[in-house]
Enzyme design. Sequence first.
Site, PDB file in Angstrom:
ATOM      1  N   ASP A 182      51.389  36.508  34.202  1.00 51.92           N
ATOM      2  CA  ASP A 182      50.956  36.975  35.513  1.00 51.92           C
ATOM      3  C   ASP A 182      50.727  35.792  36.439  1.00 51.92           C
ATOM      4  O   ASP A 182      50.639  34.638  36.006  1.00 51.92           O
ATOM      5  CB  ASP A 182      49.640  37.759  35.335  1.00 51.92           C
ATOM      6  CG  ASP A 182      49.320  38.643  36.534  1.00 51.92           C
ATOM      7  OD1 ASP A 182      48.364  39.429  36.443  1.00 51.92           O
ATOM      8  OD2 ASP A 182      50.023  38.529  37.570  1.00 51.92           O
ATOM      9  N   GLU A 196      45.799  44.327  35.852  1.00 49.42           N
ATOM     10  CA  GLU A 196      46.153  42.981  35.370  1.00 49.42           C
ATOM     11  C   GLU A 196      45.161  42.520  34.318  1.00 49.42           C
ATOM     12  O   GLU A 196      45.528  41.966  33.288  1.00 49.42           O
ATOM     13  CB  GLU A 196      46.168  41.985  36.531  1.00 49.42           C
ATOM     14  CG  GLU A 196      47.331  42.177  37.489  1.00 49.42           C
ATOM     15  CD  GLU A 196      47.240  41.261  38.688  1.00 49.42           C
ATOM     16  OE1 GLU A 196      46.127  40.818  39.048  1.00 49.42           O
ATOM     17  OE2 GLU A 196      48.299  40.977  39.285  1.00 49.42           O
TER      18      GLU A 196
END
Length: 236
Positions: free
Chosen positions: A86, A108
Site C-alpha cells: 500500500d 487499508e
Amino acid sequence: PGIEGAKRLAAYTAVDKHILPHHKIIGIGSGSTVPYVVERITQQGTELNKGRIFIPTGFQSKELIIEAGLNLGDVDQFLTIDVTIDGADEVDAQLNCIKGGGACHLREKVLAEAAKTFIIVADYRKNGKYLGENFAHGVPIEVVPFAYAKVLQNLRSVLGSPNASLRMAKAKAGPVVTDNANFVIDAPFSRDLIKDPSSLLTKIKLLTGVVEVGLFCNIAQAAYFGNQDGSVTIKR
Ligand code: DER
C-alpha cells in the site's frame, strides 16, 4: 524520473522483492502509487497470477484488480493474507505512517494487519524523519456522520487540534463520503503531540464515533521510496 517515475520505481522494487511465486493471497492498497504495484504484478505473467487471489482496500483498489484481469477476493474468505502492499502519505524513521489521504484507511488497516508482511511504497516526498513534517493536512480520521460534529469538537478543544476540519469533496457538494459511507476529519497536530504516534492513535480512537485513524503504528515491515535520482531508499 519525476514523481510518477519515483512511484513506479518504489512499486517495482517492492513487488520484485516481496511478491514471490509462493505468495497466493495478496492485499492491494489504494492511491496513486499502487497502480504501479498491480502493473508489476501483471508482468509476472498470467500463469502465475491465475493461482492468486487479490483483495482490494476499496472501490478504486477493486477496479484496479478487475481492470488488470486479476482474481478478486474478499478478506472474509482469507483471514490471513500473505502480503499487502500500500501507499502512504508520510512515513517516519520507525515506519509509522500517516495514511488516509485517499480516505481509504479503514479497509487499508484491516488488510495491513491481516497480512504476514505489510509493505509501503511511495515517492521520495513521503520519506520523513517524524510524522507531520511534510504531510500538513493532519491525521485523517474516519467518523460516523452522526457523530462528526462531536468528534470535531473533541479534537479541537480536548485533543489539541484546533484546526481539525471535515474533509469536503471537490467534485461533489458536501463532505467526502468513504467506501463505508462515513465522513473523514483531517486533524493537524503539533510535533510534540504526534511525536508519540501510537499514544495519539489511542486517544483519537477512543473518541466515540471514530471508526478508524490514519496512523499506522508498528504494522509495516518495510518501506520503499523512489528517489529523483533513480535510486530507491529502503527503510525497514
Ligand atoms: O489513503 C492512503 O493511505 C493511500 O495509501 C494514499 O494516501 C497513498 O498516497 P499516494 O496516492 O501518494 O500513493
